[in-house]
Design a protein around this motif. Structure first.
Motif, PDB file in Angstrom:
ATOM      1  N   LEU A  15      53.555 -12.228  62.820  1.00 43.14           N
ATOM      2  CA  LEU A  15      52.249 -11.647  63.104  1.00 43.14           C
ATOM      3  C   LEU A  15      51.456 -12.469  64.103  1.00 43.14           C
ATOM      4  CD1 LEU A  15      51.197 -10.380  59.553  1.00 43.14           C
ATOM      5  CD2 LEU A  15      52.019  -9.012  61.493  1.00 43.14           C
ATOM      6  N   ILE A  16      51.496 -13.796  63.983  1.00 44.66           N
ATOM      7  CA  ILE A  16      50.734 -14.588  64.958  1.00 44.66           C
ATOM      8  C   ILE A  16      51.380 -14.497  66.330  1.00 44.66           C
ATOM      9  CG2 ILE A  16      51.867 -16.825  64.577  1.00 44.66           C
ATOM     10  CD1 ILE A  16      49.083 -18.113  64.886  1.00 44.66           C
ATOM     11  N   CYS A  17      52.698 -14.364  66.378  1.00 49.08           N
ATOM     12  CA  CYS A  17      53.380 -14.184  67.656  1.00 49.08           C
ATOM     13  C   CYS A  17      52.930 -12.884  68.307  1.00 49.08           C
ATOM     14  CB  CYS A  17      54.891 -14.192  67.448  1.00 49.08           C
ATOM     15  SG  CYS A  17      55.847 -14.028  68.974  1.00 49.08           S
ATOM     16  N   ALA A  18      52.891 -11.809  67.524  1.00 47.34           N
ATOM     17  CA  ALA A  18      52.477 -10.502  68.058  1.00 47.34           C
ATOM     18  C   ALA A  18      51.038 -10.522  68.539  1.00 47.34           C
ATOM     19  CB  ALA A  18      52.660  -9.434  66.985  1.00 47.34           C
ATOM     20  N   SER A 348      64.636 -23.989  72.773  1.00 48.22           N
ATOM     21  CA  SER A 348      63.649 -24.737  73.547  1.00 48.22           C
ATOM     22  C   SER A 348      62.477 -25.075  72.639  1.00 48.22           C
ATOM     23  CB  SER A 348      63.157 -23.907  74.731  1.00 48.22           C
ATOM     24  OG  SER A 348      61.943 -24.445  75.240  1.00 48.22           O
ATOM     25  N   SER A 349      62.096 -26.336  72.576  1.00 50.41           N
ATOM     26  CA  SER A 349      60.971 -26.737  71.731  1.00 50.41           C
ATOM     27  C   SER A 349      59.642 -26.246  72.293  1.00 50.41           C
ATOM     28  CB  SER A 349      60.932 -28.261  71.579  1.00 50.41           C
ATOM     29  OG  SER A 349      60.731 -28.882  72.838  1.00 50.41           O
ATOM     30  N   LYS A 350      59.612 -25.892  73.584  1.00 47.82           N
ATOM     31  CA  LYS A 350      58.368 -25.440  74.212  1.00 47.82           C
ATOM     32  C   LYS A 350      58.151 -23.939  74.068  1.00 47.82           C
ATOM     33  CE  LYS A 350      57.940 -29.097  77.686  1.00 47.82           C
ATOM     34  NZ  LYS A 350      59.002 -29.961  77.130  1.00 47.82           N
ATOM     35  N   THR A 351      59.247 -23.160  73.912  1.00 46.93           N
ATOM     36  CA  THR A 351      59.116 -21.698  73.869  1.00 46.93           C
ATOM     37  C   THR A 351      59.754 -21.066  72.648  1.00 46.93           C
ATOM     38  OG1 THR A 351      61.185 -21.307  75.062  1.00 46.93           O
ATOM     39  CG2 THR A 351      59.192 -21.657  76.394  1.00 46.93           C
ATOM     40  N   GLY A 375      50.800 -26.419  52.614  1.00 49.91           N
ATOM     41  CA  GLY A 375      50.292 -25.768  53.801  1.00 49.91           C
ATOM     42  C   GLY A 375      51.057 -26.084  55.072  1.00 49.91           C
ATOM     43  N   TYR A 376      52.012 -27.007  54.987  1.00 47.43           N
ATOM     44  CA  TYR A 376      52.738 -27.433  56.187  1.00 47.43           C
ATOM     45  C   TYR A 376      53.664 -26.343  56.724  1.00 47.43           C
ATOM     46  CZ  TYR A 376      51.049 -32.052  54.860  1.00 47.43           C
ATOM     47  OH  TYR A 376      50.255 -33.121  54.543  1.00 47.43           O
ATOM     48  N   ASN A 377      54.280 -25.573  55.837  1.00 47.59           N
ATOM     49  CA  ASN A 377      55.184 -24.527  56.313  1.00 47.59           C
ATOM     50  C   ASN A 377      54.429 -23.385  56.976  1.00 47.59           C
ATOM     51  OD1 ASN A 377      58.034 -25.309  55.564  1.00 47.59           O
ATOM     52  ND2 ASN A 377      56.952 -25.691  53.629  1.00 47.59           N
ATOM     53  N   PHE A 378      53.244 -23.065  56.472  1.00 47.20           N
ATOM     54  CA  PHE A 378      52.424 -22.086  57.177  1.00 47.20           C
ATOM     55  C   PHE A 378      52.048 -22.607  58.561  1.00 47.20           C
ATOM     56  CE2 PHE A 378      51.227 -19.727  53.166  1.00 47.20           C
ATOM     57  CZ  PHE A 378      51.756 -18.522  53.593  1.00 47.20           C
ATOM     58  N   GLN A 379      51.710 -23.886  58.663  1.00 48.58           N
ATOM     59  CA  GLN A 379      51.335 -24.406  59.980  1.00 48.58           C
ATOM     60  C   GLN A 379      52.505 -24.317  60.950  1.00 48.58           C
ATOM     61  OE1 GLN A 379      48.253 -25.139  61.094  1.00 48.58           O
ATOM     62  NE2 GLN A 379      49.285 -25.182  63.078  1.00 48.58           N
ATOM     63  N   TRP A 380      53.724 -24.561  60.478  1.00 48.01           N
ATOM     64  CA  TRP A 380      54.884 -24.409  61.358  1.00 48.01           C
ATOM     65  C   TRP A 380      55.023 -22.951  61.799  1.00 48.01           C
ATOM     66  CZ3 TRP A 380      57.708 -26.106  64.918  1.00 48.01           C
ATOM     67  CH2 TRP A 380      58.919 -25.504  65.252  1.00 48.01           C
ATOM     68  N   ALA A 381      54.777 -22.012  60.890  1.00 47.22           N
ATOM     69  CA  ALA A 381      54.822 -20.595  61.261  1.00 47.22           C
ATOM     70  C   ALA A 381      53.798 -20.293  62.345  1.00 47.22           C
ATOM     71  CB  ALA A 381      54.577 -19.718  60.036  1.00 47.22           C
ATOM     72  N   TRP A 382      52.558 -20.765  62.153  1.00 46.82           N
ATOM     73  CA  TRP A 382      51.510 -20.514  63.157  1.00 46.82           C
ATOM     74  C   TRP A 382      51.892 -21.143  64.502  1.00 46.82           C
ATOM     75  CZ3 TRP A 382      50.150 -17.259  59.966  1.00 46.82           C
ATOM     76  CH2 TRP A 382      49.572 -17.500  58.709  1.00 46.82           C
ATOM     77  N   SER A 383      52.327 -22.390  64.472  1.00 47.09           N
ATOM     78  CA  SER A 383      52.603 -23.116  65.726  1.00 47.09           C
ATOM     79  C   SER A 383      53.802 -22.541  66.462  1.00 47.09           C
ATOM     80  CB  SER A 383      52.831 -24.603  65.423  1.00 47.09           C
ATOM     81  OG  SER A 383      51.667 -25.204  64.888  1.00 47.09           O
ATOM     82  N   SER A 384      54.911 -22.313  65.744  1.00 46.23           N
ATOM     83  CA  SER A 384      56.116 -21.806  66.409  1.00 46.23           C
ATOM     84  C   SER A 384      55.901 -20.365  66.884  1.00 46.23           C
ATOM     85  CB  SER A 384      57.324 -21.891  65.479  1.00 46.23           C
ATOM     86  OG  SER A 384      57.135 -21.112  64.301  1.00 46.23           O
ATOM     87  N   GLY A 385      55.190 -19.555  66.098  1.00 47.79           N
ATOM     88  CA  GLY A 385      54.911 -18.181  66.514  1.00 47.79           C
ATOM     89  C   GLY A 385      54.000 -18.129  67.722  1.00 47.79           C
ATOM     90  N   TRP A 386      53.015 -19.009  67.739  1.00 51.79           N
ATOM     91  CA  TRP A 386      52.066 -19.032  68.855  1.00 51.79           C
ATOM     92  C   TRP A 386      52.758 -19.402  70.161  1.00 51.79           C
ATOM     93  CZ3 TRP A 386      50.153 -22.471  72.451  1.00 51.79           C
ATOM     94  CH2 TRP A 386      48.947 -22.134  73.085  1.00 51.79           C
ATOM     95  N   VAL A 387      53.607 -20.449  70.141  1.00 52.24           N
ATOM     96  CA  VAL A 387      54.234 -20.872  71.395  1.00 52.24           C
ATOM     97  C   VAL A 387      55.198 -19.818  71.908  1.00 52.24           C
ATOM     98  CG1 VAL A 387      53.925 -23.332  70.924  1.00 52.24           C
ATOM     99  CG2 VAL A 387      56.071 -22.232  70.284  1.00 52.24           C
ATOM    100  N   GLY A 389      54.841 -16.564  71.440  1.00 53.71           N
ATOM    101  CA  GLY A 389      53.977 -15.534  71.990  1.00 53.71           C
ATOM    102  C   GLY A 389      53.424 -15.898  73.348  1.00 53.71           C
ATOM    103  N   GLN A 390      53.044 -17.156  73.508  1.00 59.94           N
ATOM    104  CA  GLN A 390      52.536 -17.624  74.799  1.00 59.94           C
ATOM    105  C   GLN A 390      53.610 -17.590  75.882  1.00 59.94           C
ATOM    106  OE1 GLN A 390      49.250 -18.758  75.692  1.00 59.94           O
ATOM    107  NE2 GLN A 390      48.859 -17.616  73.800  1.00 59.94           N
ATOM    108  N   ALA A 391      54.848 -17.918  75.494  1.00 57.20           N
ATOM    109  CA  ALA A 391      55.947 -17.881  76.445  1.00 57.20           C
ATOM    110  C   ALA A 391      56.207 -16.459  76.921  1.00 57.20           C
ATOM    111  CB  ALA A 391      57.213 -18.468  75.820  1.00 57.20           C
ATOM    112  N   ILE A 392      56.122 -15.507  76.004  1.00 56.55           N
ATOM    113  CA  ILE A 392      56.316 -14.096  76.348  1.00 56.55           C
ATOM    114  C   ILE A 392      55.168 -13.611  77.241  1.00 56.55           C
ATOM    115  CG2 ILE A 392      56.353 -11.769  75.380  1.00 56.55           C
ATOM    116  CD1 ILE A 392      57.816 -13.049  72.924  1.00 56.55           C
ATOM    117  N   LYS A 393      53.954 -14.007  76.875  1.00 52.80           N
ATOM    118  CA  LYS A 393      52.781 -13.620  77.676  1.00 52.80           C
ATOM    119  C   LYS A 393      52.903 -14.116  79.114  1.00 52.80           C
ATOM    120  CE  LYS A 393      48.695 -14.263  75.846  1.00 52.80           C
ATOM    121  NZ  LYS A 393      47.425 -14.931  75.411  1.00 52.80           N
ATOM    122  N   ALA A 394      53.433 -15.328  79.277  1.00 50.33           N
ATOM    123  CA  ALA A 394      53.550 -15.913  80.615  1.00 50.33           C
ATOM    124  C   ALA A 394      54.532 -15.160  81.504  1.00 50.33           C
ATOM    125  CB  ALA A 394      53.982 -17.376  80.504  1.00 50.33           C
TER     126      ALA A 394
END
Length: 396
Positions: A15-18, A348-351, A375-387, A389-394
């Motif tokens: 969801l955060i990726c989308a 890729s750790s960046k995308t 809460g650490y596993n949720f943070q990994w979900a947010w962080s990995s999903g966000w990056v 999503g950003q890679a796709i947006k770019a």
């Protein structure tokens, strides 16, 4: 292409990726509702991140892999989104943040983010097959909505791991990785209670429900939090944390008291109330039922004043370094996470994109990055999903 992005899994990472991937984005999930693991997490209040999240709080064959995503989208970024969404929250213990009211608020926030980005969520939809095509992927699906087949330029795998199969969890993400020649590490249940057998299980059954602060260690890793004795074995935060570092046959070292605290208590009791029993004295420091079990095979004298140095040493060994060997764990049935997953060497750790398969991304729990409890596993979900999503947006 029917879609620019197709995301398999309407959980935290998907969801955060989308919400970051504008354009034609479709999120599919076989469940009847989005974010089901979010909904049940934290007793229904969702421990959505941790104030102290960093790469040191994660298990992976490559401990450096998570650093990039965690640094680019931090716990403070997600907290800011929560705050801007008007969701009230509080810190419970050890940096763990929970919603004041309901985990459903987090799900609603994520779904609004997807909608604001122009994405769609399609539930009750299962993936039958994935095939590479020129410039993207063809996905065969089954479900009441149709169509049965779609194409997408980017395919994001965010469908988690094996824990809680009764909620529909499978190893689909791992099988899909292997289909494309992407390696998968050894996986096992983590953040899961221990089970015991024989006399040790029978003993723990007599104190089922008893909890105590403790120091629990295995394989050189130690956590100081509560343990909970159950009718099957050992649970509680310390046990769940240590389980991610445990392997079958390994022993646990359980410390219920510090040696200094124990010896000081015994010394004071000998001086001022020598007629009291060891059970009475120690029950001031630990639950009486637990003390009774600990003492039952140590053959201690009736009066604390009569406790010899050798007996005190045996008592100290039991209370500070109790050696226990579990029969196993409760497994994926009750595990909170899967340890291991898609090998980070292939991503890729960046995308989060597969190095050998352009347009294919793996995010969240299916990746070999597993967080501690809190809460650490949720943070990994947010962080990995966000990056991702950003890679796709770019690339739009």
């Amino acid at each position: 292409m029917d879609f620019n992005t197709l995301i398999i899994g309407a959980g935290a990472a998907g969801l955060i990726c989308a919400a970051q991937a504008p354009g034609k984005c479709l999120v599919i999930d076989h469940a009847k509702a989005a974010g089901e693991k979010i909904r049940i997490s934290g007793g229904g209040r969702c421990n959505f991140t941790n104030l102290y999240a960093s790469a040191e709080n994660y298990i992976s064959r490559n401990p450096h892999f998570a650093k990039s995503a965690l640094a680019r989208y931090t716990q403070w970024d997600f907290i800011d989104w929560v705050t801007r969404s008007g969701i009230a929250y509080h810190e419970k213990t050890l940096g763990q943040l929970f919603c004041d009211t309901s985990a459903k608020e987090i799900i609603a926030m994520l779904l609004k983010g997807v909608a604001d980005a122009g994405g769609q969520v399609q539930l009750n939809t299962a993936v039958q097959s994935v095939s590479p095509i020129d410039g993207g992927y063809a996905i065969q699906m089954s479900g009441p909505h149709g169509p049965g087949s779609v194409t997408a330029r980017h395919l994001v795998v965010a469908c988690g791991g094996k824990p809680i199969p009764k909620m529909g969890a499978t190893d689909f993400a791992l099988r899909l990785a292997q289909q494309f020649g992407i390696p998968v590490t050894h996986t096992y249940a983590g953040l899961v209670p221990f089970t015991f057998s024989g006399a040790q299980q029978e003993a723990f059954q007599t104190i089922s429900g008893v909890a105590a602060p403790a120091r629990l260690q295995t394989n050189g890793t130690t956590f100081e939090e509560a343990v909970l004795f159950t009718h099957r074995g050992l649970s509680g935060p310390a046990a769940l944390q240590v389980s991610s570092y445990w392997a079958p046959g390994d022993a646990l070292t359980l410390g219920l008291l510090s040696e200094m605290a124990l010896r000081q208590a015994v010394r004071n009791a000998k001086e001022t109330e020598g007629r009291k029993s060891p059970l009475t004295v120690l029950s001031r420091l630990l639950p009486a039922r637990l003390v009774s079990l600990v003492l039952q095979d140590l053959a201690l004298p009736e009066r604390i004043a009569d406790l010899t140095a050798a007996q005190l040493d045996r008592l100290a060994e039991r209370l500070t370094k109790w050696q226990l060997t579990p029969a196993g764990t409760e497994g994926y049935r009750t595990a909170e996470v899967m340890v291991g997953g898609v090998d980070t060497s292939a991503l890729s750790s960046k995308t989060m994109m597969a190095k050998t398969q352009p347009g294919l991304y793996f995010i969240g729990e299916c990746v070999d990055v597993t967080g501690w409890l809190g809460g650490y596993n949720f943070q990994w979900a947010w962080s990995s999903g966000w990056v991702a999503g950003q890679a796709i947006k770019a690339q739009l």
